[in-house]
Design an enzyme around this catalytic site. Structure first.
Site, PDB file in Angstrom:
ATOM      1  N   ASP A  54       0.934  -1.297   0.052  1.00  0.00           N
ATOM      2  CA  ASP A  54       0.022   0.107   0.106  1.00  0.00           C
ATOM      3  C   ASP A  54       0.700   1.175   0.085  1.00  0.00           C
ATOM      4  O   ASP A  54       2.091   1.060   0.343  1.00  0.00           O
ATOM      5  CB  ASP A  54      -0.645  -0.140   1.311  1.00  0.00           C
ATOM      6  CG  ASP A  54      -1.735   1.265   1.561  1.00  0.00           C
ATOM      7  OD1 ASP A  54      -2.230   1.596   0.210  1.00  0.00           O
ATOM      8  OD2 ASP A  54      -1.717   1.957   2.442  1.00  0.00           O
ATOM      9  N   ASP A  98       0.041   5.044   0.689  1.00  0.00           N
ATOM     10  CA  ASP A  98      -0.173   6.034   1.858  1.00  0.00           C
ATOM     11  C   ASP A  98      -0.326   5.356   3.218  1.00  0.00           C
ATOM     12  O   ASP A  98      -1.024   4.256   3.721  1.00  0.00           O
ATOM     13  CB  ASP A  98      -1.649   6.511   1.649  1.00  0.00           C
ATOM     14  CG  ASP A  98      -1.786   7.291   0.297  1.00  0.00           C
ATOM     15  OD1 ASP A  98      -0.636   8.215  -0.039  1.00  0.00           O
ATOM     16  OD2 ASP A  98      -2.770   7.569  -0.113  1.00  0.00           O
ATOM     17  N   GLY A 133      -7.455   4.109   2.942  1.00  0.00           N
ATOM     18  CA  GLY A 133      -7.617   2.875   1.982  1.00  0.00           C
ATOM     19  C   GLY A 133      -8.788   3.048   1.068  1.00  0.00           C
ATOM     20  O   GLY A 133      -9.407   2.212   0.332  1.00  0.00           O
ATOM     21  N   SER A 188      -5.319   5.045  -4.401  1.00  0.00           N
ATOM     22  CA  SER A 188      -5.163   6.396  -5.041  1.00  0.00           C
ATOM     23  C   SER A 188      -4.811   6.711  -6.304  1.00  0.00           C
ATOM     24  O   SER A 188      -4.050   5.978  -6.883  1.00  0.00           O
ATOM     25  CB  SER A 188      -3.988   7.120  -4.095  1.00  0.00           C
ATOM     26  OG  SER A 188      -3.610   8.434  -4.513  1.00  0.00           O
ATOM     27  N   ASN A 245      -3.493   9.436  -7.415  1.00  0.00           N
ATOM     28  CA  ASN A 245      -2.337  10.194  -7.145  1.00  0.00           C
ATOM     29  C   ASN A 245      -1.145   9.511  -6.779  1.00  0.00           C
ATOM     30  O   ASN A 245      -0.038  10.032  -6.657  1.00  0.00           O
ATOM     31  CB  ASN A 245      -2.543  11.455  -6.131  1.00  0.00           C
ATOM     32  CG  ASN A 245      -3.473  12.110  -6.417  1.00  0.00           C
ATOM     33  OD1 ASN A 245      -3.641  12.913  -7.597  1.00  0.00           O
ATOM     34  ND2 ASN A 245      -4.578  12.463  -5.505  1.00  0.00           N
ATOM     35  N   ASP A 299      -1.755  -0.553   6.061  1.00  0.00           N
ATOM     36  CA  ASP A 299      -1.809   0.070   7.283  1.00  0.00           C
ATOM     37  C   ASP A 299      -3.404   0.205   7.702  1.00  0.00           C
ATOM     38  O   ASP A 299      -3.621   1.087   8.749  1.00  0.00           O
ATOM     39  CB  ASP A 299      -1.132   1.534   7.373  1.00  0.00           C
ATOM     40  CG  ASP A 299      -1.958   2.629   6.468  1.00  0.00           C
ATOM     41  OD1 ASP A 299      -2.125   2.168   5.352  1.00  0.00           O
ATOM     42  OD2 ASP A 299      -1.966   3.522   6.903  1.00  0.00           O
TER      43      ASP A 299
HETATM   44  C1  G6P Z   1      -5.308   6.020  -0.428  1.00  0.00           C
HETATM   45  C2  G6P Z   1      -5.803   6.728   1.086  1.00  0.00           C
HETATM   46  C3  G6P Z   1      -7.146   7.040   1.124  1.00  0.00           C
HETATM   47  C4  G6P Z   1      -7.354   7.942   0.012  1.00  0.00           C
HETATM   48  C5  G6P Z   1      -7.341   7.158  -1.182  1.00  0.00           C
HETATM   49  C6  G6P Z   1      -7.757   7.845  -2.271  1.00  0.00           C
HETATM   50  O1  G6P Z   1      -6.095   4.808  -0.051  1.00  0.00           O
HETATM   51  O2  G6P Z   1      -5.349   5.819   2.192  1.00  0.00           O
HETATM   52  O3  G6P Z   1      -7.199   8.011   2.510  1.00  0.00           O
HETATM   53  O4  G6P Z   1      -8.760   8.458   0.197  1.00  0.00           O
HETATM   54  O5  G6P Z   1      -5.780   6.841  -1.302  1.00  0.00           O
HETATM   55  O6  G6P Z   1      -6.784   8.890  -2.781  1.00  0.00           O
HETATM   56  P1  G6P Z   1      -6.830   9.893  -3.804  1.00  0.00           P
HETATM   57  O7  G6P Z   1      -5.419  10.282  -4.006  1.00  0.00           O
HETATM   58  O8  G6P Z   1      -7.234   9.315  -5.063  1.00  0.00           O
HETATM   59  O9  G6P Z   1      -8.049  10.752  -3.644  1.00  0.00           O
HETATM   60 MG    MG Z   2      -2.777   2.892   3.685  1.00  0.00          MG
END
Ligand code: G6P
Ligand code: MG
Length: 212
Positions: A9, A11, A46, A116, A118, A170
């Site tokens: 993972d 983040d 997540g 994510s 990003n 996490d």
């Molecule tokens: C990860 C983070 C989440 C977040 C998700 C989407 O899983 O842990 O907290 O909401 O990514 O992220 P993004 O960058 O696409 O908004």
């Molecule tokens: Mg995470």
């Protein structure tokens, strides 16, 4: 168990973006006059961007139109990406970096499995652009964790059987996703308390004991 690949993972495992998610969502919550705190922010780990917004909106009466939701999700992401520009290679700890290099030296395939959209941008900021053998992220999935899709796609991109992959997470949603993908998992941080992971890590370098 002999693993041939590790799916990380991003983040909360490779780097820490929690504070940026928090700041960006907090600005949206303030604009909508909804209370938002770190405890609610922890529930967003997540979980996809739109599902995160739905969790924040639980505190608000009535329903919001899809168009409005998209507006606020886009606004959050714009702010979030501005904040991500503060990240540098210093946000990749030497402990994580050396663990990744050692796992690779041992012949393991390494992938990212993140909800994510990003993920590639963040990897670029911390100096891991092009490092991983495969990246499965929010751009190639329809269902986010706890659905197994993101990890199944990572295994597919690596050309690996599910059983040969170890997931590092996490978030409880991520541990459940690994289980649903028929993969063993190693929990770090908050995910440790859910008690559902195959292994518990105090730090990422503990993986070197598991992946010998
Ligand atoms: C990860 C983070 C989440 C977040 C998700 C989407 O899983 O842990 O907290 O909401 O990514 O992220 P993004 O960058 O696409 O908004
Ligand atoms: Mg995470």
């Amino acid at each position: 168990m002999n693993y041939a690949a590790v799916i990380f993972d991003l983040d909360g495992v490779i780097c820490h973006t929690d504070q940026y998610h928090y700041q960006a969502w907090k600005a949206i919550a303030d604009e909508l006059d909804i209370s938002f705190n770190k405890k609610i922010n922890n529930r967003l780990r997540g979980v996809s961007r739109m599902e995160s917004l739905d969790i924040i909106l639980e505190k608000q009466e009535g329903t919001m139109s899809t168009a409005k939701k998209e507006h606020y999700a886009a606004k959050k992401n714009k702010r979030y990406k501005e904040l991500l520009k503060e990240m540098t290679t210093a946000d990749l700890s030497s402990e994580v970096k050396s663990s990744l290099l050692e796992l690779r030296a041992r012949g393991m395939k390494l992938a990212i499995g993140s909800s994510s959209k990003n993920a590639r941008f963040i990897l670029g900021r911390i100096g891991l652009d092009g490092f991983f053998d495969a990246i499965s992220d929010g751009n190639n999935i329809e269902h986010s964790k706890p659905d197994p899709e993101v990890f199944l796609k990572a295994a597919l991109f690596l050309g690996m059987e599910e059983e040969a992959c170890l997931v590092v997470e996490d978030a409880e949603a991520g541990i459940r996703a690994a289980k649903a993908a028929n993969m063993d998992s190693a929990a770090i941080g908050d995910a440790v308390i859910c008690g559902q992971a195959t292994y518990k890590l105090d730090r990422i370098s503990d993986l070197l004991e598991i992946c010998k």
